[in-house]
Design a protein around this motif. Structure first.
Motif, short mmCIF file in Angstrom:
data_model
loop_
_atom_site.label_atom_id
_atom_site.label_comp_id
_atom_site.label_asym_id
_atom_site.label_seq_id
_atom_site.Cartn_x
_atom_site.Cartn_y
_atom_site.Cartn_z
N MET A 134 -5.54 -0.39 -7.69
CA MET A 134 -4.62 -0.19 -6.56
C MET A 134 -4.94 1.11 -5.85
SD MET A 134 -0.95 -1.79 -7.79
CE MET A 134 -0.63 -0.63 -9.10
N ALA A 167 -2.43 -4.44 0.51
CA ALA A 167 -2.45 -5.64 -0.34
C ALA A 167 -3.01 -6.83 0.44
CB ALA A 167 -1.04 -5.95 -0.84
N ALA A 194 -3.87 -7.10 -8.32
CA ALA A 194 -3.60 -5.79 -7.71
C ALA A 194 -2.90 -5.97 -6.36
CB ALA A 194 -4.91 -5.01 -7.53
N MET A 232 0.84 -4.70 -5.60
CA MET A 232 1.07 -3.73 -4.53
C MET A 232 2.15 -4.22 -3.57
SD MET A 232 -1.84 -1.83 -2.36
CE MET A 232 -3.07 -1.95 -3.61
#
Lengths: 308, 308
Positions: B48, B91, B125, B129
């Motif tokens: 991230m 994201a 991830a 996020m």
């Protein structure tokens, strides 16, 4: 299922949970998927509705509604919170099934989302469903007369349970080779994050909608923690022991041996013992609130019974 | 860049936006990515942080902070809202780059997230996020003294802008063959959802943190709508006309011809005219609030100038 007839008039606690909460939730979800399509591209709405209405135990929304009702909020008013929990769960399944993750072609006997709508749409549908969970709950709970502070705290609990320190983090521990360890505690860590965190969040966020003390919230929180673990342990056991009929799917013994499960880490007998321990801990967490007993306590106790 | 020297003392409005808001945001983000790792699996935190700190214009958080400040909320207090907008944007980029989506190996000169961490971790991830955006804003805005009702409404605006009727829906229109149409209006529809909705949400959610009327909110909302469109039109134009030096990347002319853009749908001259129209509409939306002028008005006006 051997949980039948444990003192609740012949009906299993899970059956009662189903009658009291799952049916209400299913009817609401069905209606929602038909009607709530304004400004959403048609294929995206179809893709999301396909996975949302593809069945499932609806354990998370049922627990959310049950906890809310016990904290003074009628299940109908808590539906947006239950929907949000199920949206996030379903979104995680869509992404779990992707070729780069578990690469599953079928889920609950139906082709997986990406098999029907393609991978790109499946990725976006999962993303959208996660975000929809939040707009849905944040927008509709205040309309049900839930105080803004309570909405904030309840939705925060859900987000924490599903994010990087919750379900999402657990998925990484479960799938990312470089994140894995060999000790047996690691199985607990994965389960408590990947499965436990969202189940706990569903219970605790439902409870949080009511006018309850922090001490009462803690009871539901602990209940959810242990119930989530018990649920994963039982799932791992049934994957190895259940016949096709009992499980409603082909038991995947190869997969169970491949993957890190409570059975592979602890052996079958010890796993059963752990299931009982976590079920009892869950029941124990709620007992101070319900000295006369309660359906949620029965649900917890009956869970481990399924493995015998 | 020809936006220099339009009456703001030689500095371009985008440069001033950068100095006043982007630097503050970048410093905060950098600190956050170093410190906020508790209970998050290490590889997930790395993945991230890798994408969050990989650069970018930070347009959305800067607009969010600027709008908040104009509505009486110091930028420092609005940081959690700006972070949430950037989390969702980042994201979406991680997922956009996946092989099943745009299949990009590089973004801003660095290998894409899945190239470094693998596809499975990149999917998770991105998911994490998106969810983190909500827990972050819901948890930290009240700690900044923002009223719970305002937090609810601001975060709802962000969720609506990023979900199935916003950015996510736009991604479907842009990538799903079966969702596509041939008319030129369709380019507007894609842009206003895919790019415009999140830019609008960033502006409006920042404004919403302050004690403002619905009429004032509407001004910021309209500003964001038109600015988002102008931004996408200018981006499409620069993809075709800019030299490598101006753009900071190789102009991808093949891609621009392949994909549905404002230039392919309207031609270069008409696209430039549309950029001016949307820039002016954005500026016009804020003029009632700032009869003496304002940086955000200058930002809007300067945007279309970049294409000449």
């Amino acid at each position: 299922m051997s949980a039948e007839g444990n003192g609740t008039g012949g009906k299993s606690p899970l059956k009662i949970l189903d009658e009291q909460y799952v049916r209400l939730f299913e009817a609401h979800l069905e209606e929602f998927c038909k009607e709530e399509r304004s400004n959403i591209p048609e294929r995206l709405a179809q893709s999301m509705a396909y996975s949302l209405t593809a069945g499932g135990k609806r354990l998370r929304p049922a627990l959310c509604l049950a906890a809310a009702e016990r904290c003074g909020v009628a299940p109908e008013r808590a539906l947006p919170m239950a929907m949000a929990a199920e949206f996030i769960h379903t979104a995680s399944l869509i992404h779990d099934d992707l070729p780069c993750m578990d690469d599953d072609d079928f889920r609950r006997g139906k082709p997986t989302n990406h098999k029907v709508f393609g991978e790109a749409l499946a990725v976006i549908a999962g993303d959208c469903m996660m975000i929809w969970a939040f707009s849905h709950a944040l927008c509709r709970l205040p309309a049900q007369g839930i105080q803004p502070e309570r909405v904030l705290r309840a939705v925060t609990l859900l987000a924490e349970g599903s994010g990087p320190a919750g379900m999402g983090g657990g998925q990484v521990l479960d799938t990312d080779r470089e994140s894995q360890r060999d000790d047996r505690d690691f199985v607990f860590e994965i389960a408590s994050m990947k499965t436990g965190a969202l189940i706990r969040a569903a219970v605790a966020s439902g409870a949080m909608l009511g006018d309850i003390s922090d001490a009462t919230l803690q009871c539901y929180y602990d209940y959810g923690t242990h119930l989530g673990l018990a649920f994963q342990i039982v799932d791992d056991i049934l994957d190895v022991t259940a016949t096709k009929e009992e499980l409603g799917k082909t038991p995947n013994k190869d997969e169970a041996q491949d993957k890190r499960t409570f059975v592979s880490a602890y052996g079958l007998d010890e796993a059963k013992r752990l299931a009982v321990r976590e079920s009892e801990a869950a029941a124990h967490a709620l007992e101070p609130l319900f000295p006369q007993g309660d359906l949620l306590i029965d649900v917890a106790k009956s869970l481990a019974m399924r493995t015998f």
